[in-house]
Design an enzyme around this catalytic site. Structure first.
Site, PDB file in Angstrom:
ATOM      1  N   HIS A 276      -6.481 -21.455  10.080  1.00 56.02           N
ATOM      2  CA  HIS A 276      -7.863 -21.822   9.792  1.00 56.02           C
ATOM      3  C   HIS A 276      -8.646 -20.665   9.175  1.00 56.02           C
ATOM      4  O   HIS A 276      -9.301 -20.834   8.138  1.00 56.02           O
ATOM      5  CB  HIS A 276      -8.591 -22.314  11.041  1.00 56.02           C
ATOM      6  CG  HIS A 276     -10.038 -22.549  10.766  1.00 56.02           C
ATOM      7  ND1 HIS A 276     -10.508 -23.703  10.164  1.00 56.02           N
ATOM      8  CD2 HIS A 276     -11.124 -21.739  10.913  1.00 56.02           C
ATOM      9  CE1 HIS A 276     -11.806 -23.599   9.970  1.00 56.02           C
ATOM     10  NE2 HIS A 276     -12.210 -22.424  10.418  1.00 56.02           N
TER      11      HIS A 276
ATOM     12  N   CYS B  46     -12.282 -29.434   6.830  1.00 51.87           N
ATOM     13  CA  CYS B  46     -11.394 -28.306   6.488  1.00 51.87           C
ATOM     14  C   CYS B  46      -9.967 -28.839   6.338  1.00 51.87           C
ATOM     15  O   CYS B  46      -9.490 -29.593   7.190  1.00 51.87           O
ATOM     16  CB  CYS B  46     -11.450 -27.241   7.577  1.00 51.87           C
ATOM     17  SG  CYS B  46     -10.235 -25.916   7.359  1.00 51.87           S
TER      18      CYS B  46
ATOM     19  N   ASP C   4      -8.171  -6.821   0.622  1.00 47.31           N
ATOM     20  CA  ASP C   4      -7.190  -7.114   1.663  1.00 47.31           C
ATOM     21  C   ASP C   4      -7.797  -6.736   3.000  1.00 47.31           C
ATOM     22  O   ASP C   4      -8.648  -5.846   3.070  1.00 47.31           O
ATOM     23  CB  ASP C   4      -5.917  -6.277   1.500  1.00 47.31           C
ATOM     24  CG  ASP C   4      -6.128  -4.866   2.023  1.00 47.31           C
ATOM     25  OD1 ASP C   4      -6.781  -4.063   1.328  1.00 47.31           O
ATOM     26  OD2 ASP C   4      -5.687  -4.567   3.160  1.00 47.31           O
TER      27      ASP C   4
ATOM     28  N   ASP D  87       0.864  -1.183   0.000  1.00 47.42           N
ATOM     29  CA  ASP D  87       0.000   0.000   0.000  1.00 47.42           C
ATOM     30  C   ASP D  87       0.900   1.232   0.000  1.00 47.42           C
ATOM     31  O   ASP D  87       2.119   1.129   0.055  1.00 47.42           O
ATOM     32  CB  ASP D  87      -0.944  -0.030   1.204  1.00 47.42           C
ATOM     33  CG  ASP D  87      -0.191   0.019   2.526  1.00 47.42           C
ATOM     34  OD1 ASP D  87       1.051   0.135   2.527  1.00 47.42           O
ATOM     35  OD2 ASP D  87      -0.861  -0.069   3.575  1.00 47.42           O
TER      36      ASP D  87
END
Ligand SMILES: [Zn+2]
Length: 391
Positions: free
Chosen positions: A346, A315, A277, A103
């Site tokens: 996760h 997952c 983001d 950025d």
């Protein structure tokens, strides 16, 4: 179908354009950058200090990350952009061989710096680390990003809170436009893209005017700034509709800065955004909030101390493959460092998988019909959580 956008650093091809019936502006694309190709819509995890907190580059790849964001302001202050350049650039420094977007530092200078005096030439601010006084101009912010060697640099802007008075927004927006021109003029690396930032607050006229101005410059992509702040979701939706409509059939990628909850990502993809983001998935993970289909679980709750199941059945992340809810709940209560790594793995896996599901749905041509199921999977993770910015 729009022809691909091609420049010395960037190739962006829309692979599944929005349907002609106007039911959605969602689209898929391939964004080619010097260090690799990124499928869009895509989420960029934030590595503020050249690391996504608690994760190694291998963890990031396992979570499905193909591009990360790093913060110019933080790296300029510590360890210093010139030091990173001497050590071979940001990719080598953090051992990340895929694309990086930096950025411009504008948001951090305005939100973290103590002093922050804005004048026409730039911003003077005090470091949040040691109180030392620094100055960013469009030229300097560009030079810092060229030294870091990111794939994508972002033009220096003056963000303001969405709810700011109109004259404050108008003043910051026109200055952002002048700084956009100066950033482009200062940018010389042909192996680095530069994206420009649209401002304009919540005012439809200012927003549309800013979109047209920034799109009129030779940037490689378009950022939508000044949102993911204190606006309501409906104000954000309306502002995105104005900005994306003003961009028309512009062939470049569109990046909405600072948005990170799955529910918010979904609505913004629907309105035509390609890149995102946020620190949010990682930040809430470190607080023990784990995102699962339909909502979230708080692993600091003692109810999980006896729960032998994984956080999310099926997952593929490091946490869910090998450990129980009981183990993670124990780690959090004992303040063990592994808790932060596992929880962050996760939440990033969940977020990046959610983006992959969105892309598959758009490619299949069923996205408008799939919105109900995707909204249910995202849960109600919006509002206050979604209002956090990268910092
Ligand atoms: Zn998991």
């Amino acid at each position: 179908m729009t022809a691909p956008f091609v420049s010395s650093s960037t190739r962006f091809e829309v692979t599944a354009p929005p349907p002609s019936d106007g039911s959605t502006r969602a689209r898929t694309g391939l964004l080619g950058l010097p260090h690799g190709t990124v499928e869009t819509p895509q989420f960029m995890p934030v590595g503020t200090n050249a690391t996504v907190k608690a994760l190694s580059p291998d963890d990031l790849k396992d979570a499905g990350a193909t591009i990360v964001l790093s913060n110019t302001y933080h790296l300029y202050l510590r360890p210093g952009h010139e030091r990173i350049a001497r050590l071979g650039g940001l990719h080598r420094f953090m051992d990340w061989d895929r694309p990086i977007l930096t950025d411009s530092g504008g948001f951090q200078v305005v939100s973290l710096g103590d002093l922050r005096v804005v004048d026409e030439d730039g911003v003077t601010f005090r470091s949040h680390l040691d109180g030392s006084v620094h100055r960013f101009t469009p030229e300097h912010a560009t030079a810092v990003q060229e030294a870091l060697g990111s794939d994508v640099a972002v033009a220096f802007d003056q963000p303001v809170y969405p709810s700011s008075p109109r004259d404050v927004v108008a003043d910051a927006t026109s200055r952002t436009h002048r700084w956009a021109e100066r950033s482009l003029a200062a940018h010389s690396r042909t192996d680095q893209a530069m994206f420009g930032i649209i401002q304009g607050g919540l005012d439809p006229e200012l927003r549309a005017e800013s979109a047209r101005f920034i799109a009129g410059l030779s940037f490689d992509g378009i950022c939508i700034g000044g949102l993911a702040g204190d606006e309501t979701p409906s104000q954000r939706d309306a502002t995105l509709d104005v900005a994306v409509a003003a961009l028309g059939d512009d062939p470049r990628p569109r990046y909405l800065m600072g948005l990170g909850s799955p529910a918010d990502l979904l609505e913004a993809v629907h309105r035509g955004i390609d890149l995102f983001d946020s620190v949010l998935p990682a930040r809430v993970a470190r607080n023990g909030q784990l995102w699962v289909p339909g909502g979230r679980v708080n692993l600091r709750n003692r109810a999980f101390l006896d729960d032998p199941d994984p956080v999310q059945e099926g997952c593929p992340c490091l946490l869910c493959r090998r450990f129980s809810r009981a183990y993670l709940a124990h780690l959090f209560r004992a303040n063990e460092l592994l808790a932060y790594r596992l929880a962050t793995c996760h939440n990033l896996t969940f977020t990046l998988d959610f983006m992959a599901r969105i892309r598959a749905s758009i490619r299949a041509g069923t996205f408008p019909a799939d919105m109900t199921d995707l909204r249910a999977r995202a849960g109600r993770m919006s509002g206050g959580e979604g209002a956090e910015q990268s910092a």
